[in-house]
Design a protein around this motif. Structure first.
Motif, PDB file in Angstrom:
ATOM      1  N   ASP A 126      29.332  40.918  40.716  1.00 49.70           N
ATOM      2  CA  ASP A 126      29.428  39.487  41.011  1.00 49.70           C
ATOM      3  C   ASP A 126      29.066  38.627  39.804  1.00 49.70           C
ATOM      4  O   ASP A 126      29.384  37.433  39.771  1.00 49.70           O
ATOM      5  CB  ASP A 126      28.522  39.133  42.192  1.00 49.70           C
ATOM      6  CG  ASP A 126      29.044  39.670  43.520  1.00 49.70           C
ATOM      7  OD1 ASP A 126      30.256  39.979  43.593  1.00 49.70           O
ATOM      8  OD2 ASP A 126      28.249  39.811  44.463  1.00 49.70           O
ATOM      9  N   GLU A 127      28.382  39.210  38.829  1.00 46.86           N
ATOM     10  CA  GLU A 127      27.963  38.460  37.641  1.00 46.86           C
ATOM     11  C   GLU A 127      28.973  38.539  36.501  1.00 46.86           C
ATOM     12  O   GLU A 127      28.807  37.883  35.476  1.00 46.86           O
ATOM     13  CB  GLU A 127      26.612  38.995  37.153  1.00 46.86           C
ATOM     14  CG  GLU A 127      25.474  38.838  38.155  1.00 46.86           C
ATOM     15  CD  GLU A 127      25.230  37.374  38.500  1.00 46.86           C
ATOM     16  OE1 GLU A 127      25.246  36.535  37.566  1.00 46.86           O
ATOM     17  OE2 GLU A 127      25.031  37.069  39.679  1.00 46.86           O
ATOM     18  N   VAL A 128      30.018  39.349  36.655  1.00 47.80           N
ATOM     19  CA  VAL A 128      30.992  39.559  35.584  1.00 47.80           C
ATOM     20  C   VAL A 128      31.995  38.407  35.528  1.00 47.80           C
ATOM     21  O   VAL A 128      32.471  37.934  36.567  1.00 47.80           O
ATOM     22  CB  VAL A 128      31.743  40.896  35.786  1.00 47.80           C
ATOM     23  CG1 VAL A 128      32.869  41.044  34.765  1.00 47.80           C
ATOM     24  CG2 VAL A 128      30.773  42.068  35.685  1.00 47.80           C
ATOM     25  N   ASP A 129      32.311  37.958  34.334  1.00 48.21           N
ATOM     26  CA  ASP A 129      33.403  36.990  34.149  1.00 48.21           C
ATOM     27  C   ASP A 129      34.696  37.789  34.065  1.00 48.21           C
ATOM     28  O   ASP A 129      35.083  38.283  33.004  1.00 48.21           O
ATOM     29  CB  ASP A 129      33.184  36.188  32.870  1.00 48.21           C
ATOM     30  CG  ASP A 129      34.315  35.186  32.610  1.00 48.21           C
ATOM     31  OD1 ASP A 129      35.272  35.124  33.432  1.00 48.21           O
ATOM     32  OD2 ASP A 129      34.258  34.492  31.583  1.00 48.21           O
ATOM     33  N   TRP A 130      35.374  37.918  35.204  1.00 49.68           N
ATOM     34  CA  TRP A 130      36.547  38.785  35.277  1.00 49.68           C
ATOM     35  C   TRP A 130      37.762  38.202  34.566  1.00 49.68           C
ATOM     36  O   TRP A 130      38.768  38.884  34.399  1.00 49.68           O
ATOM     37  CB  TRP A 130      36.887  39.087  36.740  1.00 49.68           C
ATOM     38  CG  TRP A 130      35.827  39.894  37.407  1.00 49.68           C
ATOM     39  CD1 TRP A 130      34.895  39.458  38.300  1.00 49.68           C
ATOM     40  CD2 TRP A 130      35.556  41.291  37.203  1.00 49.68           C
ATOM     41  NE1 TRP A 130      34.066  40.483  38.679  1.00 49.68           N
ATOM     42  CE2 TRP A 130      34.448  41.625  38.028  1.00 49.68           C
ATOM     43  CE3 TRP A 130      36.137  42.285  36.411  1.00 49.68           C
ATOM     44  CZ2 TRP A 130      33.917  42.912  38.073  1.00 49.68           C
ATOM     45  CZ3 TRP A 130      35.607  43.566  36.459  1.00 49.68           C
ATOM     46  CH2 TRP A 130      34.510  43.868  37.278  1.00 49.68           C
ATOM     47  N   SER A 131      37.660  36.955  34.099  1.00 45.38           N
ATOM     48  CA  SER A 131      38.763  36.356  33.342  1.00 45.38           C
ATOM     49  C   SER A 131      38.684  36.688  31.852  1.00 45.38           C
ATOM     50  O   SER A 131      39.650  36.479  31.115  1.00 45.38           O
ATOM     51  CB  SER A 131      38.770  34.837  33.527  1.00 45.38           C
ATOM     52  OG  SER A 131      37.609  34.252  32.945  1.00 45.38           O
ATOM     53  N   ASP A 132      37.536  37.181  31.406  1.00 46.60           N
ATOM     54  CA  ASP A 132      37.326  37.520  30.006  1.00 46.60           C
ATOM     55  C   ASP A 132      37.599  39.008  29.816  1.00 46.60           C
ATOM     56  O   ASP A 132      36.957  39.852  30.438  1.00 46.60           O
ATOM     57  CB  ASP A 132      35.896  37.181  29.597  1.00 46.60           C
ATOM     58  CG  ASP A 132      35.604  37.539  28.154  1.00 46.60           C
ATOM     59  OD1 ASP A 132      35.909  36.712  27.278  1.00 46.60           O
ATOM     60  OD2 ASP A 132      35.093  38.652  27.902  1.00 46.60           O
ATOM     61  N   ALA A 148      34.548  41.263  28.818  1.00 40.60           N
ATOM     62  CA  ALA A 148      33.564  41.356  29.900  1.00 40.60           C
ATOM     63  C   ALA A 148      34.118  42.140  31.083  1.00 40.60           C
ATOM     64  O   ALA A 148      33.403  42.949  31.697  1.00 40.60           O
ATOM     65  CB  ALA A 148      33.153  39.945  30.355  1.00 40.60           C
ATOM     66  N   ALA A 149      35.391  41.915  31.401  1.00 41.83           N
ATOM     67  CA  ALA A 149      35.993  42.602  32.541  1.00 41.83           C
ATOM     68  C   ALA A 149      36.090  44.102  32.281  1.00 41.83           C
ATOM     69  O   ALA A 149      35.801  44.922  33.172  1.00 41.83           O
ATOM     70  CB  ALA A 149      37.372  42.023  32.836  1.00 41.83           C
ATOM     71  N   ASP A 153      44.779  38.325  37.815  1.00 47.50           N
ATOM     72  CA  ASP A 153      43.447  37.730  37.947  1.00 47.50           C
ATOM     73  C   ASP A 153      42.555  38.714  38.695  1.00 47.50           C
ATOM     74  O   ASP A 153      42.571  38.767  39.924  1.00 47.50           O
ATOM     75  CB  ASP A 153      43.544  36.399  38.691  1.00 47.50           C
ATOM     76  CG  ASP A 153      42.227  35.611  38.682  1.00 47.50           C
ATOM     77  OD1 ASP A 153      41.167  36.245  38.651  1.00 47.50           O
ATOM     78  OD2 ASP A 153      42.290  34.369  38.726  1.00 47.50           O
ATOM     79  N   GLY A 183      39.330  38.745  39.137  1.00 45.22           N
ATOM     80  CA  GLY A 183      38.321  38.108  39.973  1.00 45.22           C
ATOM     81  C   GLY A 183      38.879  37.669  41.312  1.00 45.22           C
ATOM     82  O   GLY A 183      38.266  37.885  42.368  1.00 45.22           O
ATOM     83  N   THR A 184      40.041  37.041  41.292  1.00 45.16           N
ATOM     84  CA  THR A 184      40.661  36.584  42.540  1.00 45.16           C
ATOM     85  C   THR A 184      41.053  37.766  43.412  1.00 45.16           C
ATOM     86  O   THR A 184      40.874  37.738  44.641  1.00 45.16           O
ATOM     87  CB  THR A 184      41.883  35.713  42.239  1.00 45.16           C
ATOM     88  OG1 THR A 184      41.445  34.516  41.577  1.00 45.16           O
ATOM     89  CG2 THR A 184      42.613  35.319  43.516  1.00 45.16           C
TER      90      THR A 184
END
Length: 294
Positions: A162-168, A171-172, A207, A209-210
């Protein structure tokens, strides 16, 4: 020969790949929650095809190259099941061997009880039927499936995700690697292999995260646990001895509920796509003729 194509399925576009000869018995691979077909290793698919199967893998909606949706999209586990059936329809396949992992295993169970004529055999990997009315539904993303409290490791995995920036991208990729390793075991692929896979997953996805949000909201769909005794398809249950998301009570319950099913333990395997170290065992079990002796 491998072919990747986009096909219209239930009003969306689904990306799928096939391995092997169309004249062989079809086998449909159903991936886990918010997972594209990339998680089914290319070589694993080729080996299934070499065993005499026409292998089909596909991207769930919101994953890979299949149609993406906006955050909070109102689709359900039933829609995900219908996508799987739609893939078979698009290929003109009346019935298939179903091999489902985690969420994919739940979808395969739903197909087996709601559309038994579409199922040749059923293989359920790292999945659950729920544990009945006394269990507490606490795992996010499992919808109405009742499961007991998750292990501390699973709680940490979800909290970290939940803390990951999945758009990067960086980081993803790091987040996917950490997630697989936390849920895995001694046979989980090494970092370079996981990095290549995670980069491929990110690059093929609209995406991440989505997709994770929407699949978690969709859940598995209304429970089918009470209908499992009606499954008539030959059923194989493959489960890792180190699976912390669905500990051993889950596969044992599945084996009790589904008549004639076989439970096979994967030693040293966690909640993960079967790693290469156990492929020989997994492939032998999946490709074994139904009803054959050990």
């Amino acid at each position: 020969m491998v072919t990747e194509t986009m096909m219209p399925v239930n009003g969306i576009e689904v990306c799928l790949e096939t391995f092997g000869e169309r004249t062989d018995p079809p086998l449909l691979l159903l991936a886990g929650e918010a997972s594209s077909m990339d998680w089914w290793d290319d070589e694993f698919c080729r080996r299934l095809a070499a065993g005499g199967r026409f292998v089909i893998r596909y991207d769930h909606r919101d994953t890979g190259r299949s149609t993406p949706f906006p955050p909070g999209a109102a689709y359900s586990g039933v829609d995900l099941m219908n996508d799987a059936l739609g893939v078979l329809d698009a290929l003109g396949v009346p019935a298939a061997h179903l091999v489902g992992l985690s969420l994919g295993g739940a979808l395969a169970q739903r197909i087996a009880v709601a559309h038994p004529h579409r199922v040749l055999t059923l293989t359920l990997i790292a999945t659950s039927a729920g544990l009945g009315p006394d269990a507490t539904p606490v795992l996010a993303g499992v919808g109405a499936v009742a499961v007991r409290a998750p292990a501390a490791t699973e709680v940490r995995v979800r909290a970290a995700a939940d803390e990951v920036d999945w758009s990067d991208r960086r980081a993803a990729v790091a987040g996917l690697i950490a997630e697989v390793k936390a849920r895995g075991g001694p046979f989980t692929p090494d970092d370079p292999h996981l990095r290549r896979l995670a980069e491929r997953v990110f690059d093929r996805s609209a995406d991440l995260g989505t997709a994770r949000l929407n699949h978690r909201r969709a859940g598995y769909g209304p429970p089918v646990r009470d209908r499992l005794p009606g499954i008539s398809a030959p059923t194989l249950i493959l489960h890792g001895t180190l699976d912390q998301r669905f500990p051993e009570e889950h596969p044992r319950e599945l084996a009790r509920m589904i008549p004639g099913s076989r439970l096979v333990w994967l030693e040293g395997v966690g909640h993960e796509v079967p790693p290469r170290a156990v492929w020989a065992q997994v492939l032998t079990e999946i490709l074994r003729r139904p009803g054959a002796s050990r």
